[in-house]
Motif scaffolding. Structure first.
Motif, PDB file in Angstrom:
ATOM      1  N   LEU A  83     -19.476  -1.807  12.792  1.00 15.93           N
ATOM      2  CA  LEU A  83     -19.974  -1.908  11.240  1.00 15.93           C
ATOM      3  C   LEU A  83     -19.814  -3.079  10.364  1.00 15.93           C
ATOM      4  CD1 LEU A  83     -21.256   0.223   9.199  1.00 15.93           C
ATOM      5  CD2 LEU A  83     -18.847   0.635   8.504  1.00 15.93           C
ATOM      6  N   SER A  84     -20.682  -3.666   9.811  1.00 18.22           N
ATOM      7  CA  SER A  84     -20.416  -4.782   8.994  1.00 18.22           C
ATOM      8  C   SER A  84     -19.935  -4.573   7.852  1.00 18.22           C
ATOM      9  CB  SER A  84     -21.863  -5.652   9.079  1.00 18.22           C
ATOM     10  OG  SER A  84     -21.783  -6.828   8.272  1.00 18.22           O
ATOM     11  N   VAL A  85     -18.833  -5.090   7.497  1.00 14.78           N
ATOM     12  CA  VAL A  85     -18.150  -4.457   6.085  1.00 14.78           C
ATOM     13  C   VAL A  85     -17.590  -5.779   5.330  1.00 14.78           C
ATOM     14  CG1 VAL A  85     -17.446  -2.289   7.127  1.00 14.78           C
ATOM     15  CG2 VAL A  85     -15.867  -4.335   7.316  1.00 14.78           C
ATOM     16  N   VAL A  86     -17.180  -5.499   3.887  1.00 14.37           N
ATOM     17  CA  VAL A  86     -16.496  -6.492   3.239  1.00 14.37           C
ATOM     18  C   VAL A  86     -15.294  -5.716   2.644  1.00 14.37           C
ATOM     19  CG1 VAL A  86     -18.158  -6.095   1.243  1.00 14.37           C
ATOM     20  CG2 VAL A  86     -16.884  -8.167   1.266  1.00 14.37           C
ATOM     21  N   PHE A  87     -14.094  -6.582   2.509  1.00 13.94           N
ATOM     22  CA  PHE A  87     -12.871  -6.053   1.981  1.00 13.94           C
ATOM     23  C   PHE A  87     -12.382  -7.006   0.862  1.00 13.94           C
ATOM     24  CE2 PHE A  87     -12.407  -3.584   5.995  1.00 13.94           C
ATOM     25  CZ  PHE A  87     -12.678  -2.423   5.476  1.00 13.94           C
ATOM     26  N   GLU A  88     -11.628  -6.760  -0.047  1.00 14.20           N
ATOM     27  CA  GLU A  88     -11.134  -7.502  -0.967  1.00 14.20           C
ATOM     28  C   GLU A  88      -9.572  -7.241  -0.872  1.00 14.20           C
ATOM     29  OE1 GLU A  88     -12.704  -8.177  -4.481  1.00 14.20           O
ATOM     30  OE2 GLU A  88     -14.676  -7.984  -4.081  1.00 14.20           O
ATOM     31  N   GLY A  89      -8.576  -8.016  -1.118  1.00 12.99           N
ATOM     32  CA  GLY A  89      -7.288  -7.939  -1.020  1.00 12.99           C
ATOM     33  C   GLY A  89      -6.740  -9.295  -0.567  1.00 12.99           C
ATOM     34  N   GLN A  90      -5.570  -9.074   0.096  1.00 10.74           N
ATOM     35  CA  GLN A  90      -4.847 -10.422   0.359  1.00 10.74           C
ATOM     36  C   GLN A  90      -4.171 -10.460   1.504  1.00 10.74           C
ATOM     37  OE1 GLN A  90      -1.547 -10.665  -2.769  1.00 10.74           O
ATOM     38  NE2 GLN A  90      -0.441  -9.020  -1.981  1.00 10.74           N
ATOM     39  N   ILE A 135      -5.496 -14.958  16.567  1.00  9.91           N
ATOM     40  CA  ILE A 135      -4.540 -14.959  15.486  1.00  9.91           C
ATOM     41  C   ILE A 135      -4.924 -13.518  14.866  1.00  9.91           C
ATOM     42  CG2 ILE A 135      -3.464 -15.686  13.319  1.00  9.91           C
ATOM     43  CD1 ILE A 135      -3.020 -17.255  15.774  1.00  9.91           C
ATOM     44  N   ILE A 136      -3.943 -12.305  14.916  1.00 11.58           N
ATOM     45  CA  ILE A 136      -4.118 -11.236  14.380  1.00 11.58           C
ATOM     46  C   ILE A 136      -3.237 -11.341  12.987  1.00 11.58           C
ATOM     47  CG2 ILE A 136      -4.357  -8.768  14.703  1.00 11.58           C
ATOM     48  CD1 ILE A 136      -5.993 -10.459  16.481  1.00 11.58           C
ATOM     49  N   LYS A 137      -3.951 -10.877  11.944  1.00  7.69           N
ATOM     50  CA  LYS A 137      -3.232 -10.995  10.639  1.00  7.69           C
ATOM     51  C   LYS A 137      -3.257  -9.691   9.869  1.00  7.69           C
ATOM     52  CE  LYS A 137      -1.610 -14.766   7.478  1.00  7.69           C
ATOM     53  NZ  LYS A 137      -0.321 -15.152   8.198  1.00  7.69           N
ATOM     54  N   PRO A 138      -2.243  -9.176   9.255  1.00  7.51           N
ATOM     55  CA  PRO A 138      -2.645  -8.037   8.199  1.00  7.51           C
ATOM     56  C   PRO A 138      -3.097  -8.447   7.029  1.00  7.51           C
ATOM     57  CG  PRO A 138      -0.223  -8.640   8.385  1.00  7.51           C
ATOM     58  CD  PRO A 138      -0.739  -9.514   9.388  1.00  7.51           C
ATOM     59  N   PHE A 139      -4.120  -7.629   6.452  1.00  7.71           N
ATOM     60  CA  PHE A 139      -4.826  -7.891   5.296  1.00  7.71           C
ATOM     61  C   PHE A 139      -4.471  -6.776   4.271  1.00  7.71           C
ATOM     62  CE2 PHE A 139      -8.505  -8.128   2.401  1.00  7.71           C
ATOM     63  CZ  PHE A 139      -8.554  -9.164   1.979  1.00  7.71           C
ATOM     64  N   LYS A 140      -3.815  -6.788   3.129  1.00  3.95           N
ATOM     65  CA  LYS A 140      -3.541  -5.599   2.362  1.00  3.95           C
ATOM     66  C   LYS A 140      -4.720  -5.412   1.302  1.00  3.95           C
ATOM     67  CE  LYS A 140       0.099  -3.652  -0.679  1.00  3.95           C
ATOM     68  NZ  LYS A 140       1.295  -3.979  -1.246  1.00  3.95           N
ATOM     69  N   LEU A 141      -5.405  -4.113   1.440  1.00  2.00           N
ATOM     70  CA  LEU A 141      -6.289  -3.987   0.398  1.00  2.00           C
ATOM     71  C   LEU A 141      -5.993  -3.761  -0.935  1.00  2.00           C
ATOM     72  CD1 LEU A 141      -8.571  -1.677   3.177  1.00  2.00           C
ATOM     73  CD2 LEU A 141      -8.620  -4.154   2.844  1.00  2.00           C
ATOM     74  N   LYS A 142      -7.002  -3.748  -1.852  1.00  2.00           N
ATOM     75  CA  LYS A 142      -6.598  -3.204  -3.152  1.00  2.00           C
ATOM     76  C   LYS A 142      -6.306  -1.878  -3.503  1.00  2.00           C
ATOM     77  CE  LYS A 142      -9.791  -6.555  -5.806  1.00  2.00           C
ATOM     78  NZ  LYS A 142     -10.855  -6.623  -6.615  1.00  2.00           N
ATOM     79  N   SER A 143      -6.398  -1.105  -2.372  1.00  2.00           N
ATOM     80  CA  SER A 143      -6.098   0.146  -2.466  1.00  2.00           C
ATOM     81  C   SER A 143      -4.463   0.575  -1.909  1.00  2.00           C
ATOM     82  CB  SER A 143      -6.972   1.256  -1.557  1.00  2.00           C
ATOM     83  OG  SER A 143      -6.815   0.889  -0.135  1.00  2.00           O
ATOM     84  N   GLU A 202      -7.626 -16.816   0.539  1.00  2.00           N
ATOM     85  CA  GLU A 202      -8.798 -15.859   0.461  1.00  2.00           C
ATOM     86  C   GLU A 202      -8.681 -14.446   0.303  1.00  2.00           C
ATOM     87  OE1 GLU A 202     -12.940 -16.012   0.277  1.00  2.00           O
ATOM     88  OE2 GLU A 202     -11.503 -17.777   0.801  1.00  2.00           O
ATOM     89  N   THR A 203      -9.181 -14.168  -0.848  1.00  2.00           N
ATOM     90  CA  THR A 203      -9.120 -12.794  -1.317  1.00  2.00           C
ATOM     91  C   THR A 203     -10.206 -11.452  -1.077  1.00  2.00           C
ATOM     92  OG1 THR A 203      -9.962 -12.836  -3.429  1.00  2.00           O
ATOM     93  CG2 THR A 203      -7.632 -13.084  -3.149  1.00  2.00           C
ATOM     94  N   LYS A 204     -11.489 -12.159  -0.276  1.00  2.00           N
ATOM     95  CA  LYS A 204     -12.414 -11.496   0.038  1.00  2.00           C
ATOM     96  C   LYS A 204     -12.910 -11.844   1.670  1.00  2.00           C
ATOM     97  CE  LYS A 204     -17.400 -10.422  -1.358  1.00  2.00           C
ATOM     98  NZ  LYS A 204     -18.376 -10.755  -2.536  1.00  2.00           N
ATOM     99  N   ILE A 205     -13.188 -11.018   2.331  1.00  2.00           N
ATOM    100  CA  ILE A 205     -13.288 -11.024   3.817  1.00  2.00           C
ATOM    101  C   ILE A 205     -14.649 -10.383   4.174  1.00  2.00           C
ATOM    102  CG2 ILE A 205     -10.856 -11.894   4.399  1.00  2.00           C
ATOM    103  CD1 ILE A 205     -10.437  -9.201   5.599  1.00  2.00           C
ATOM    104  N   MET A 206     -15.185 -10.766   5.250  1.00  2.00           N
ATOM    105  CA  MET A 206     -16.437  -9.947   5.753  1.00  2.00           C
ATOM    106  C   MET A 206     -16.338 -10.041   7.363  1.00  2.00           C
ATOM    107  SD  MET A 206     -19.588 -11.043   3.433  1.00  2.00           S
ATOM    108  CE  MET A 206     -19.372 -12.904   3.435  1.00  2.00           C
ATOM    109  N   GLY A 207     -16.670  -9.088   7.937  1.00  2.00           N
ATOM    110  CA  GLY A 207     -16.648  -9.220   9.233  1.00  2.00           C
ATOM    111  C   GLY A 207     -17.233  -7.679   9.964  1.00  2.00           C
ATOM    112  N   ASN A 208     -16.774  -7.103  11.328  1.00  2.00           N
ATOM    113  CA  ASN A 208     -17.164  -6.255  11.615  1.00  2.00           C
ATOM    114  C   ASN A 208     -15.865  -5.287  12.240  1.00  2.00           C
ATOM    115  OD1 ASN A 208     -19.387  -8.411  12.386  1.00  2.00           O
ATOM    116  ND2 ASN A 208     -20.325  -6.763  12.118  1.00  2.00           N
ATOM    117  N   ILE A 209     -15.973  -4.034  11.991  1.00  2.00           N
ATOM    118  CA  ILE A 209     -14.834  -3.142  12.417  1.00  2.00           C
ATOM    119  C   ILE A 209     -15.158  -3.043  13.948  1.00  2.00           C
ATOM    120  CG2 ILE A 209     -14.148  -0.701  12.503  1.00  2.00           C
ATOM    121  CD1 ILE A 209     -13.730  -2.095  10.083  1.00  2.00           C
ATOM    122  N   PHE A 210     -13.781  -2.848  14.703  1.00  2.00           N
ATOM    123  CA  PHE A 210     -13.823  -3.202  16.159  1.00  2.00           C
ATOM    124  C   PHE A 210     -12.444  -2.556  16.463  1.00  2.00           C
ATOM    125  CE2 PHE A 210     -13.014  -5.734  20.302  1.00  2.00           C
ATOM    126  CZ  PHE A 210     -14.050  -5.089  20.861  1.00  2.00           C
TER     127      PHE A 210
END
Length: 228
Positions: free
Chosen positions: A64-71, A92-100, A124-132
């Motif tokens: 699924l193609s998604v967009v998330f915001e956070g840090q 490189i696998i990095k954790p991204f904390k959503l606004k939730s 960067e606070t806005k990222i786009m990609g695909n769920i995997f």
């Protein structure tokens, strides 16, 4: 008398041709299924990114193609990987904390071995990609070397436990303009040999039919000669 002599070659011919045609027909169904799957995945990957709640993402959200915001958070995992033409290196696998407040794992892409331990403070606070949901770990996969931060597969359960995140991953497709990282967007490589298989089965059916007809003609010919 002739009918009895023909019983075996005719029966053998019908049996072989039927089985081979059934296998060929099955491959036609498999070919259609694989083509539909490839089309669905391709459309899912290329569709416009959508905003979704992390809690609504499961295995059915694959690609699924998604967009998330956070840090982005500070920790990261390095997974052994090789990428042409760069050679061996790491994902490189990095954790991204959503606004939730929820945390998702993000596959940023590839770095060369020499860039493994560079400090990455990503703003960067806005990222786009695909769920995997990767399936790369089996009985023979070595345990990660936590001291050197070297992992041998993208094991969602272990990585999420290590980074205190949800066991869900996003493969980054948007370029964050980080000089040492080569973004590797999701590009599933499906093997689709069903056309080759169905041609093989139907070719074998045709060959079996030809040999059966030849055998039957030999039996008939011998019978006629015997009568004369």
């Amino acid at each position: 008398m002739l009918a009895r002599k023909l019983l075996f070659p005719v029966g053998l011919g019908l049996f072989g041709v039927t089985i081979l045609c059934l296998l060929g027909t099955w491959q036609i169904k498999r070919l259609n299924w694989k083509n539909n799957l490839i089309n669905e995945v391709t459309n899912s990957i290329s569709m416009k990114p959508q905003r979704v709640d992390l809690k609504n993402i499961d295995i059915n959200s694959q690609y699924l193609s998604v967009v998330f915001e956070g840090q982005f958070l500070d920790n990261e995992i390095h997974v052994l990987f090789s990428l042409k033409p760069y050679g061996p290196g790491f994902k490189i696998i990095k954790p991204f904390k959503l606004k939730s407040g929820e945390i998702i794992l993000v596959d940023l892409g590839f770095v060369k071995e020499s860039d493994k331990n560079i400090d990455r403070n990503i703003k960067e606070t806005k990222i786009m990609g695909n769920i995997f949901f990767p399936n790369e770990t089996d009985y023979f996969t070595p345990s990660p070397n936590l001291t050197k931060n070297i992992w041998f597969s993208r094991d969602l359960e272990k990585m999420s436990s290590f980074l205190n995140s949800s066991p869900k991953m996003l493969i980054l497709s948007s370029d964050l303009n980080i000089s040492d990282i080569v973004v590797t967007p999701l590009n599933p490589n499906f093997v689709n040999n069903h056309l080759q298989y169905l041609v093989t089965w139907f070719s074998m059916a045709a060959a079996w039919l030809f040999m059966s007809v030849y055998l039957i003609s030999r039996v008939v010919s011998k019978h006629r000669k015997a009568k004369n």
